[in-house]
Design an enzyme around this catalytic site. Structure first.
Site, PDB file in Angstrom:
ATOM      1  N   HIS A  40     144.385 -97.274 -44.281  1.00 17.15           N
ATOM      2  CA  HIS A  40     143.329 -96.392 -44.608  1.00 17.15           C
ATOM      3  C   HIS A  40     142.291 -95.868 -43.816  1.00 17.15           C
ATOM      4  O   HIS A  40     141.466 -95.132 -44.224  1.00 17.15           O
ATOM      5  CB  HIS A  40     142.974 -97.138 -46.067  1.00 17.15           C
ATOM      6  CG  HIS A  40     143.899 -97.349 -46.853  1.00 17.15           C
ATOM      7  ND1 HIS A  40     144.413 -98.894 -46.912  1.00 17.15           N
ATOM      8  CD2 HIS A  40     144.651 -96.660 -47.972  1.00 17.15           C
ATOM      9  CE1 HIS A  40     145.298 -98.790 -47.820  1.00 17.15           C
ATOM     10  NE2 HIS A  40     145.222 -97.623 -48.591  1.00 17.15           N
TER      11      HIS A  40
ATOM     12  N   ARG B 199     127.854 -89.075 -48.570  1.00 19.51           N
ATOM     13  CA  ARG B 199     126.647 -89.631 -48.109  1.00 19.51           C
ATOM     14  C   ARG B 199     126.732 -90.421 -46.708  1.00 19.51           C
ATOM     15  O   ARG B 199     125.840 -90.071 -45.900  1.00 19.51           O
ATOM     16  CB  ARG B 199     126.305 -90.690 -49.081  1.00 19.51           C
ATOM     17  CG  ARG B 199     124.657 -91.378 -49.070  1.00 19.51           C
ATOM     18  CD  ARG B 199     124.566 -92.341 -49.919  1.00 19.51           C
ATOM     19  NE  ARG B 199     124.889 -92.238 -51.289  1.00 19.51           N
ATOM     20  CZ  ARG B 199     125.406 -93.004 -52.014  1.00 19.51           C
ATOM     21  NH1 ARG B 199     125.614 -94.291 -51.418  1.00 19.51           N
ATOM     22  NH2 ARG B 199     125.713 -92.724 -53.310  1.00 19.51           N
TER      23      ARG B 199
ATOM     24  N   ARG C 255     142.178 -89.723 -46.436  1.00 20.23           N
ATOM     25  CA  ARG C 255     141.797 -89.635 -47.900  1.00 20.23           C
ATOM     26  C   ARG C 255     140.525 -88.772 -48.057  1.00 20.23           C
ATOM     27  O   ARG C 255     139.771 -89.200 -49.165  1.00 20.23           O
ATOM     28  CB  ARG C 255     141.907 -90.909 -48.650  1.00 20.23           C
ATOM     29  CG  ARG C 255     143.410 -91.467 -48.841  1.00 20.23           C
ATOM     30  CD  ARG C 255     143.465 -92.749 -49.575  1.00 20.23           C
ATOM     31  NE  ARG C 255     144.555 -93.241 -49.695  1.00 20.23           N
ATOM     32  CZ  ARG C 255     145.387 -93.327 -50.999  1.00 20.23           C
ATOM     33  NH1 ARG C 255     144.769 -93.137 -51.803  1.00 20.23           N
ATOM     34  NH2 ARG C 255     146.643 -93.636 -50.966  1.00 20.23           N
TER      35      ARG C 255
ATOM     36  N   ILE D 272     125.138 -99.381 -48.774  1.00 23.06           N
ATOM     37  CA  ILE D 272     123.872 -98.708 -49.399  1.00 23.06           C
ATOM     38  C   ILE D 272     124.315 -97.527 -50.305  1.00 23.06           C
ATOM     39  O   ILE D 272     125.152 -96.465 -50.241  1.00 23.06           O
ATOM     40  CB  ILE D 272     123.300 -97.702 -47.927  1.00 23.06           C
ATOM     41  CG1 ILE D 272     124.527 -97.066 -47.029  1.00 23.06           C
ATOM     42  CG2 ILE D 272     122.428 -98.694 -47.105  1.00 23.06           C
ATOM     43  CD1 ILE D 272     123.781 -96.037 -45.993  1.00 23.06           C
ATOM     44  N   GLY D 273     123.985 -98.127 -51.591  1.00 23.50           N
ATOM     45  CA  GLY D 273     124.582 -97.593 -52.740  1.00 23.50           C
ATOM     46  C   GLY D 273     123.593 -97.126 -53.715  1.00 23.50           C
ATOM     47  O   GLY D 273     122.270 -97.098 -53.631  1.00 23.50           O
ATOM     48  N   THR D 274     123.936 -96.667 -55.061  1.00 18.05           N
ATOM     49  CA  THR D 274     123.114 -96.326 -56.055  1.00 18.05           C
ATOM     50  C   THR D 274     123.616 -97.235 -57.031  1.00 18.05           C
ATOM     51  O   THR D 274     124.562 -97.927 -57.168  1.00 18.05           O
ATOM     52  CB  THR D 274     123.351 -94.927 -56.484  1.00 18.05           C
ATOM     53  OG1 THR D 274     124.827 -94.793 -56.907  1.00 18.05           O
ATOM     54  CG2 THR D 274     123.218 -93.929 -55.415  1.00 18.05           C
TER      55      THR D 274
ATOM     56  N   MET E 203     129.132-101.090 -58.537  1.00 20.03           N
ATOM     57  CA  MET E 203     130.438-101.296 -58.893  1.00 20.03           C
ATOM     58  C   MET E 203     131.098-101.853 -57.596  1.00 20.03           C
ATOM     59  O   MET E 203     132.226-101.938 -57.610  1.00 20.03           O
ATOM     60  CB  MET E 203     131.100 -99.834 -59.094  1.00 20.03           C
ATOM     61  CG  MET E 203     130.710 -99.435 -60.497  1.00 20.03           C
ATOM     62  SD  MET E 203     131.371 -97.880 -61.068  1.00 20.03           S
ATOM     63  CE  MET E 203     132.977 -98.591 -61.652  1.00 20.03           C
TER      64      MET E 203
ATOM     65  N   SER F 164     119.492 -94.791 -59.437  1.00 19.49           N
ATOM     66  CA  SER F 164     119.767 -93.345 -59.588  1.00 19.49           C
ATOM     67  C   SER F 164     119.746 -92.984 -61.018  1.00 19.49           C
ATOM     68  O   SER F 164     119.626 -91.684 -61.378  1.00 19.49           O
ATOM     69  CB  SER F 164     121.221 -92.965 -59.080  1.00 19.49           C
ATOM     70  OG  SER F 164     122.176 -93.792 -59.756  1.00 19.49           O
ATOM     71  N   ASP F 165     119.698 -93.915 -61.705  1.00 23.53           N
ATOM     72  CA  ASP F 165     119.548 -93.860 -63.210  1.00 23.53           C
ATOM     73  C   ASP F 165     119.117 -94.930 -63.858  1.00 23.53           C
ATOM     74  O   ASP F 165     118.934 -96.075 -63.474  1.00 23.53           O
ATOM     75  CB  ASP F 165     121.025 -93.186 -63.809  1.00 23.53           C
ATOM     76  CG  ASP F 165     121.918 -94.439 -63.561  1.00 23.53           C
ATOM     77  OD1 ASP F 165     122.584 -94.176 -62.661  1.00 23.53           O
ATOM     78  OD2 ASP F 165     122.266 -95.228 -64.565  1.00 23.53           O
TER      79      ASP F 165
HETATM   80  O1  LIG Z   1     126.623 -94.376 -55.039  1.00 22.37           O
HETATM   81  P1  LIG Z   1     127.468 -95.448 -54.778  1.00 22.37           P
HETATM   82  O2  LIG Z   1     127.516 -96.119 -53.566  1.00 22.37           O
HETATM   83  O3  LIG Z   1     128.875 -94.618 -54.950  1.00 22.37           O
HETATM   84  O4  LIG Z   1     127.318 -96.517 -55.906  1.00 22.37           O
HETATM   85  C1  LIG Z   1     127.448 -96.434 -57.446  1.00 22.37           C
HETATM   86  O5  LIG Z   1     127.889 -95.101 -57.804  1.00 22.37           O
HETATM   87  C2  LIG Z   1     129.307 -95.072 -58.334  1.00 22.37           C
HETATM   88  C3  LIG Z   1     129.205 -94.692 -59.666  1.00 22.37           C
HETATM   89  O6  LIG Z   1     128.614 -93.293 -59.998  1.00 22.37           O
HETATM   90  C4  LIG Z   1     129.715 -96.310 -57.847  1.00 22.37           C
HETATM   91  O7  LIG Z   1     130.319 -96.609 -56.715  1.00 22.37           O
HETATM   92  C5  LIG Z   1     128.441 -97.355 -57.769  1.00 22.37           C
HETATM   93  O8  LIG Z   1     128.511 -98.521 -57.366  1.00 22.37           O
HETATM   94  O1  LIG Z   2     127.602 -98.033 -61.354  1.00 19.88           O
HETATM   95  C1  LIG Z   2     126.671 -97.470 -61.640  1.00 19.88           C
HETATM   96  C2  LIG Z   2     126.098 -96.804 -60.506  1.00 19.88           C
HETATM   97  C3  LIG Z   2     124.994 -96.096 -60.825  1.00 19.88           C
HETATM   98  N1  LIG Z   2     124.241 -96.040 -62.164  1.00 19.88           N
HETATM   99  C4  LIG Z   2     124.985 -96.754 -63.116  1.00 19.88           C
HETATM  100  O2  LIG Z   2     124.680 -96.940 -64.078  1.00 19.88           O
HETATM  101  N2  LIG Z   2     126.348 -97.511 -62.934  1.00 19.88           N
END
Ligand SMILES: O=P(O)(O)O[C@H]1O[C@H](CO)[C@@H](O)[C@H]1O
Ligand SMILES: O=c1cc[nH]c(=O)[nH]1
EC number: 2.4.2.1
Length: 237
Positions: free
Chosen positions: A4, A24, A43, A88-90, A180, A203-204
């Site tokens: 991959h 990102r 991909r 480095i996620g949300t 996730m 992010s929320d």
């Molecule tokens: O912004 P990323 O790094 O993708 O992380 C979060 O955002 C996604 C969901 O919108 C899921 O992958 C979650 O873990």
């Molecule tokens: O997995 C995720 C990512 C961002 N916000 C959420 O609520 N869930």
């Protein structure tokens, strides 16, 4: 090349930043790194290598969810000998004192996924951050003047669950936020004896239902990115 990732041997640095969103990854490479080379477009899951203040690092999109990040992390470690992996996620806030754009360092990860149930024959494994990465990231956050929360997060398999209140049970036990991927990242890092950390920006909010825009999610999470980049400068390999 792995299945991959279309990189040749030597094209990926020993430290890799891992956003879920491949755009990102592109934004980080273009904004923060010098001498950037795109090593993967398979991909559309972009991967780039460049330098940050002279240190060679890569940034690789992972996609969403534990099956997806597991593919990239497996190949990065086993095929490209990556030693340090920093997600480095949300994430979504699950406590009322955590607000949009706050930064969370995931010390440990709970999960509703069956991946580790299968791996550990239905017993519970506790995916945990590498302490040296966690400590370095925490100290760098202090130096940058960024307040961070450190604690337990949830890696879920379902962004859209059937029960809208299910997260409240995790929240009662002090879980800070939901994303996730981190549980799979920490588990694989432990399996292969490499280092991993998850740094997440809110992010929320599951409590107030406030959200950031997708452009903000892609571009404005500078605090998290700067903490991660400063931390990479302190790594030996
Ligand atoms: O912004 P990323 O790094 O993708 O992380 C979060 O955002 C996604 C969901 O919108 C899921 O992958 C979650 O873990
Ligand atoms: O997995 C995720 C990512 C961002 N916000 C959420 O609520 N869930």
């Amino acid at each position: 090349m792995s299945i991959h990732i279309g990189a040749k041997q030597g094209e990926i640095a020993s430290t890799v930043l891992l956003p879920g969103d491949p755009l990102r990854a592109k934004f980080i490479a273009e904004t923060f790194l010098k001498d950037v080379v795109c090593y993967n477009e398979v991909r559309g899951m972009y991967g780039f290598t460049g330098t940050y203040q002279g240190k060679r690092i890569s940034v690789q999109g992972t996609g969403m969810g534990m099956p997806s990040i597991s593919i990239y992390v497996n190949e990065l470690i086993t095929e490209y000998k990556v030693q340090n992996l920093i997600r480095i996620g949300t994430c979504g806030a699950m406590q009322d004192d955590i607000h949009l754009k706050d930064v969370i360092l995931a010390m440990s990860v709970s999960t509703d996924s069956s991946m580790n149930k299968l791996r550990f024959n239905n017993m519970d494994y506790a995916p945990t951050a590498d302490f040296s990465l966690l400590m370095k990231a925490y100290n760098n956050a202090q130096k940058l003047g960024v307040q961070v929360r450190v604690g337990n997060i949830l890696s879920t398999d379902t962004f859209y669950g059937d029960d809208p209140d299910e997260w409240k049970h995790w929240a009662k036990f002090g879980v800070l936020a939901v994303e996730m991927e981190a549980a799979a990242l920490y588990t694989l890092a432990a399996k292969f004896k490499v280092k991993a950390l998850g740094i997440m920006t809110v992010s929320d909010s599951l409590i107030t239902h406030e959200i950031t825009t997708s452009e903000e999610r892609q571009k404005t999470f500078r605090n998290m990115i700067e903490i991660a980049l400063q931390t990479t400068l302190e790594l030996d390999v």
